[in-house]
Motif scaffolding. Structure first.
Motif, PDB file in Angstrom:
ATOM      1  N   GLN A  58      -9.356  52.643  11.886  1.00  0.00           N
ATOM      2  CA  GLN A  58      -9.872  51.647  12.824  1.00  0.00           C
ATOM      3  C   GLN A  58     -10.994  50.804  12.234  1.00  0.00           C
ATOM      4  OE1 GLN A  58     -10.168  52.488  17.063  1.00  0.00           O
ATOM      5  NE2 GLN A  58      -9.432  54.569  16.671  1.00  0.00           N
ATOM      6  N   MET A  59     -12.089  51.439  11.824  1.00  0.00           N
ATOM      7  CA  MET A  59     -13.195  50.706  11.201  1.00  0.00           C
ATOM      8  C   MET A  59     -13.833  51.585  10.138  1.00  0.00           C
ATOM      9  SD  MET A  59     -16.675  49.148  12.926  1.00  0.00           S
ATOM     10  CE  MET A  59     -15.766  48.148  14.113  1.00  0.00           C
ATOM     11  N   ASP A  60     -13.905  51.090   8.907  1.00  0.00           N
ATOM     12  CA  ASP A  60     -14.458  51.911   7.833  1.00  0.00           C
ATOM     13  C   ASP A  60     -15.989  51.884   7.857  1.00  0.00           C
ATOM     14  OD1 ASP A  60     -15.271  49.504   6.670  1.00  0.00           O
ATOM     15  OD2 ASP A  60     -13.793  49.563   5.061  1.00  0.00           O
ATOM     16  N   GLY A  61     -16.583  52.644   6.944  1.00  0.00           N
ATOM     17  CA  GLY A  61     -18.034  52.758   6.916  1.00  0.00           C
ATOM     18  C   GLY A  61     -18.754  51.498   6.513  1.00  0.00           C
ATOM     19  N   ILE A  62     -18.093  50.652   5.726  1.00  0.00           N
ATOM     20  CA  ILE A  62     -18.728  49.395   5.314  1.00  0.00           C
ATOM     21  C   ILE A  62     -18.908  48.465   6.506  1.00  0.00           C
ATOM     22  CG2 ILE A  62     -18.519  47.359   3.829  1.00  0.00           C
ATOM     23  CD1 ILE A  62     -16.740  49.124   1.985  1.00  0.00           C
ATOM     24  N   GLU A  63     -17.831  48.256   7.270  1.00  0.00           N
ATOM     25  CA  GLU A  63     -17.905  47.371   8.432  1.00  0.00           C
ATOM     26  C   GLU A  63     -18.799  47.974   9.513  1.00  0.00           C
ATOM     27  OE1 GLU A  63     -17.262  44.154  11.036  1.00  0.00           O
ATOM     28  OE2 GLU A  63     -17.168  44.404   8.854  1.00  0.00           O
ATOM     29  N   ALA A  64     -18.725  49.287   9.692  1.00  0.00           N
ATOM     30  CA  ALA A  64     -19.592  49.924  10.680  1.00  0.00           C
ATOM     31  C   ALA A  64     -21.062  49.749  10.311  1.00  0.00           C
ATOM     32  CB  ALA A  64     -19.247  51.410  10.797  1.00  0.00           C
ATOM     33  N   THR A  85     -15.236  57.772  -7.378  1.00  0.00           N
ATOM     34  CA  THR A  85     -14.023  56.986  -7.186  1.00  0.00           C
ATOM     35  C   THR A  85     -14.258  55.821  -6.242  1.00  0.00           C
ATOM     36  OG1 THR A  85     -12.632  58.920  -7.582  1.00  0.00           O
ATOM     37  CG2 THR A  85     -11.623  57.081  -6.403  1.00  0.00           C
ATOM     38  N   ASN A  86     -15.131  56.025  -5.256  1.00  0.00           N
ATOM     39  CA  ASN A  86     -15.393  55.001  -4.250  1.00  0.00           C
ATOM     40  C   ASN A  86     -16.666  54.210  -4.535  1.00  0.00           C
ATOM     41  OD1 ASN A  86     -13.173  55.487  -2.441  1.00  0.00           O
ATOM     42  ND2 ASN A  86     -14.159  57.419  -1.889  1.00  0.00           N
ATOM     43  N   ALA A  87     -17.067  54.123  -5.810  1.00  0.00           N
ATOM     44  CA  ALA A  87     -18.340  53.488  -6.151  1.00  0.00           C
ATOM     45  C   ALA A  87     -18.431  52.059  -5.620  1.00  0.00           C
ATOM     46  CB  ALA A  87     -18.539  53.497  -7.664  1.00  0.00           C
ATOM     47  N   ALA A  88     -17.368  51.279  -5.741  1.00  0.00           N
ATOM     48  CA  ALA A  88     -17.415  49.889  -5.269  1.00  0.00           C
ATOM     49  C   ALA A  88     -17.670  49.839  -3.763  1.00  0.00           C
ATOM     50  CB  ALA A  88     -16.108  49.170  -5.605  1.00  0.00           C
ATOM     51  N   ARG A  89     -17.072  50.774  -3.025  1.00  0.00           N
ATOM     52  CA  ARG A  89     -17.307  50.823  -1.580  1.00  0.00           C
ATOM     53  C   ARG A  89     -18.738  51.256  -1.270  1.00  0.00           C
ATOM     54  NH1 ARG A  89     -11.732  53.540   0.852  1.00  0.00           N
ATOM     55  NH2 ARG A  89     -10.371  51.755   0.441  1.00  0.00           N
ATOM     56  N   VAL A  90     -19.263  52.177  -2.065  1.00  0.00           N
ATOM     57  CA  VAL A  90     -20.660  52.584  -1.880  1.00  0.00           C
ATOM     58  C   VAL A  90     -21.577  51.384  -2.028  1.00  0.00           C
ATOM     59  CG1 VAL A  90     -22.551  53.938  -2.865  1.00  0.00           C
ATOM     60  CG2 VAL A  90     -20.307  54.988  -2.572  1.00  0.00           C
ATOM     61  N   PHE A  91     -21.376  50.588  -3.078  1.00  0.00           N
ATOM     62  CA  PHE A  91     -22.235  49.423  -3.305  1.00  0.00           C
ATOM     63  C   PHE A  91     -22.040  48.387  -2.203  1.00  0.00           C
ATOM     64  CE2 PHE A  91     -21.495  50.715  -7.915  1.00  0.00           C
ATOM     65  CZ  PHE A  91     -22.569  51.591  -7.887  1.00  0.00           C
ATOM     66  N   ALA A  92     -20.809  48.255  -1.725  1.00  0.00           N
ATOM     67  CA  ALA A  92     -20.562  47.318  -0.623  1.00  0.00           C
ATOM     68  C   ALA A  92     -21.309  47.764   0.627  1.00  0.00           C
ATOM     69  CB  ALA A  92     -19.061  47.219  -0.343  1.00  0.00           C
ATOM     70  N   ALA A  93     -21.302  49.064   0.916  1.00  0.00           N
ATOM     71  CA  ALA A  93     -22.036  49.568   2.080  1.00  0.00           C
ATOM     72  C   ALA A  93     -23.539  49.389   1.899  1.00  0.00           C
ATOM     73  CB  ALA A  93     -21.693  51.047   2.312  1.00  0.00           C
ATOM     74  N   MET A  94     -24.024  49.619   0.682  1.00  0.00           N
ATOM     75  CA  MET A  94     -25.444  49.390   0.424  1.00  0.00           C
ATOM     76  C   MET A  94     -25.791  47.915   0.564  1.00  0.00           C
ATOM     77  SD  MET A  94     -26.214  52.005  -2.736  1.00  0.00           S
ATOM     78  CE  MET A  94     -27.966  51.606  -2.744  1.00  0.00           C
ATOM     79  N   GLY A  95     -24.842  47.053   0.212  1.00  0.00           N
ATOM     80  CA  GLY A  95     -25.050  45.622   0.399  1.00  0.00           C
ATOM     81  C   GLY A  95     -25.193  45.240   1.856  1.00  0.00           C
ATOM     82  N   GLN A  96     -24.623  46.058   2.753  1.00  0.00           N
ATOM     83  CA  GLN A  96     -24.746  45.807   4.191  1.00  0.00           C
ATOM     84  C   GLN A  96     -25.953  46.504   4.806  1.00  0.00           C
ATOM     85  OE1 GLN A  96     -23.011  43.558   5.582  1.00  0.00           O
ATOM     86  NE2 GLN A  96     -21.521  43.268   3.929  1.00  0.00           N
ATOM     87  N   GLY A  97     -26.685  47.294   4.010  1.00  0.00           N
ATOM     88  CA  GLY A  97     -27.908  47.886   4.526  1.00  0.00           C
ATOM     89  C   GLY A  97     -28.026  49.394   4.413  1.00  0.00           C
ATOM     90  N   ALA A  98     -26.981  50.105   3.944  1.00  0.00           N
ATOM     91  CA  ALA A  98     -27.105  51.549   3.746  1.00  0.00           C
ATOM     92  C   ALA A  98     -28.155  51.830   2.675  1.00  0.00           C
ATOM     93  CB  ALA A  98     -25.764  52.155   3.346  1.00  0.00           C
ATOM     94  N   LEU A  99     -28.890  52.916   2.853  1.00  0.00           N
ATOM     95  CA  LEU A  99     -30.010  53.206   1.961  1.00  0.00           C
ATOM     96  C   LEU A  99     -29.610  53.924   0.682  1.00  0.00           C
ATOM     97  CD1 LEU A  99     -32.653  54.380   4.569  1.00  0.00           C
ATOM     98  CD2 LEU A  99     -32.753  52.304   3.195  1.00  0.00           C
TER      99      LEU A  99
END
Length: 341
Positions: A58-64, A85-99
């Motif tokens: 439904q909604m992944d962690g980046i969009e959430a 393996t998910n490093a690019a997604r980690v950086f994308a989530a950090m780009g949205q404000g994850a610490l």
């Protein structure tokens, strides 16, 4: 801290519940099965911290993360399996404000205290950050000999990877200054962040190593959990002190070391992030006559560090993200990249 868990896998959510149960100082307030449910739960009952999975239906962690930071902002720690393996997604989530990010603890493989140690360490670090108060400490800096080439010193935290990517995308290959970056990120993820930023930069991006020199047209990124500092007028290195910093590496420690050895030409930049790390160091640089920039509120994923800098008049300019690269080019007399046809 009041904590929410977001994970669609029952066994992973249960592992995190058991880890939190080991630390009575933290309270689990709700659990969400996917990002969409987390957004709704956060609006109804905003916790101090969310432990956010990345890959969910439904909604992944980046969009959430993006929606929560826009609607009901709070601290977010990515807790997910197979982070490398998910490093690019980690950086994308950090780009949205994850610490920050950490591996999901596993059930049935180790003592819960052992498997949960890394998660609890990250949570406790964020708890100190959320409760951080201005201690009134003043950094001091003494002028010395200037580096032989111009320098841009950048500090960033939550939201930083995306902000750094935008700035680097808009700087030319022949940029006449060295760029040295301290981004709050676990040392495990620093190599992946270097590779990711390298895809957005015309200049080479490398991990800063002991003894490296800041060379025009190159980008160096702090790569360990120790503090990156200038140990001489152009030579970088790492130090374990001071040991009482919430974040390692610390932006304040880095900026202060720059101030000790550099009388110009130098530009200090403080980007999006939670807390106040870098604000006092930026003020030191401005007090020494250097040009300093803080990212504005509208374009910051988390308006903490740049707000702290603006509050104490540490920034010569408070700029939106899309104007920072052009300002750097203007100040250093370089041309921006050519428009792609």
């Amino acid at each position: 801290m009041r904590i929410g868990i977001v994970n669609d896998k029952m066994i992973e959510a249960e592992a995190m519940r058991r880890v939190l149960a080991l630390a009575p100082r933290h309270q689990l307030v709700w659990t969400a099965n996917d990002g969409a449910e987390a957004v709704d739960m956060c609006m109804r009952d905003r916790p101090d911290l969310i432990l956010m999975d990345l890959v969910m239906p439904q909604m992944d962690g980046i969009e959430a993360t993006r929606r929560i930071m826009a609607q009901s902002p709070c601290a977010i720690l990515i807790v997910t399996a197979d982070i490398e393996t998910n490093a690019a997604r980690v950086f994308a989530a950090m780009g949205q404000g994850a610490l920050d990010a950490v591996d999901t603890p596993l059930l049935g493989t180790d003592d819960p205290e052992v498997s949960g140690r890394a998660v609890l360490a990250k949570i406790d670090a964020i708890a100190r950050l959320v409760g951080e108060k201005n201690s009134g400490r003043r950094l001091t800096a003494n002028r010395n000999v200037a580096p032989s080439s111009p320098l841009v010193a950048i500090g960033a935290s939550a939201g930083g990877p995306a902000a750094l990517a935008e700035i680097l995308t808009n700087l030319p290959r022949n940029f006449p200054a060295a760029i040295v970056i301290v981004q709050h990120v676990d040392a495990r993820f620093a190599p992946g962040l270097v590779n990711w930023l390298g895809q957005h930069s015309a200049m080479p991006v490398k991990l800063a190593c002991e003894g490296d020199r800041a060379v025009p047209g190159t980008v160096l990124l702090a790569g360990t959990d120790d503090h990156l500092v200038f140990k001489s007028k152009a030579q970088l290195g790492y130090t374990s002190t001071p040991i009482d910093q919430i974040y390692r590496p610390s932006i304040d420690v880095f900026f202060n070391s720059v101030g000790r050895v550099c009388s110009g030409p130098l530009i200090g930049v403080l980007l999006t992030g939670m807390g106040s790390d870098g604000a006092q160091g930026l003020k030191v640089l401005r007090g020494l006559g250097h040009y300093t920039i803080a990212q504005d509120q509208a374009t910051s994923a988390v308006y903490g560090m740049p707000k702290a800098a603006a509050t104490i008049a540490a920034a010569t300019d408070v700029l939106p993200l899309n104007r920072i690269a052009s300002k750097l080019a203007e100040l250093l007399g370089s041309q921006p990249p050519l428009e792609k046809l």
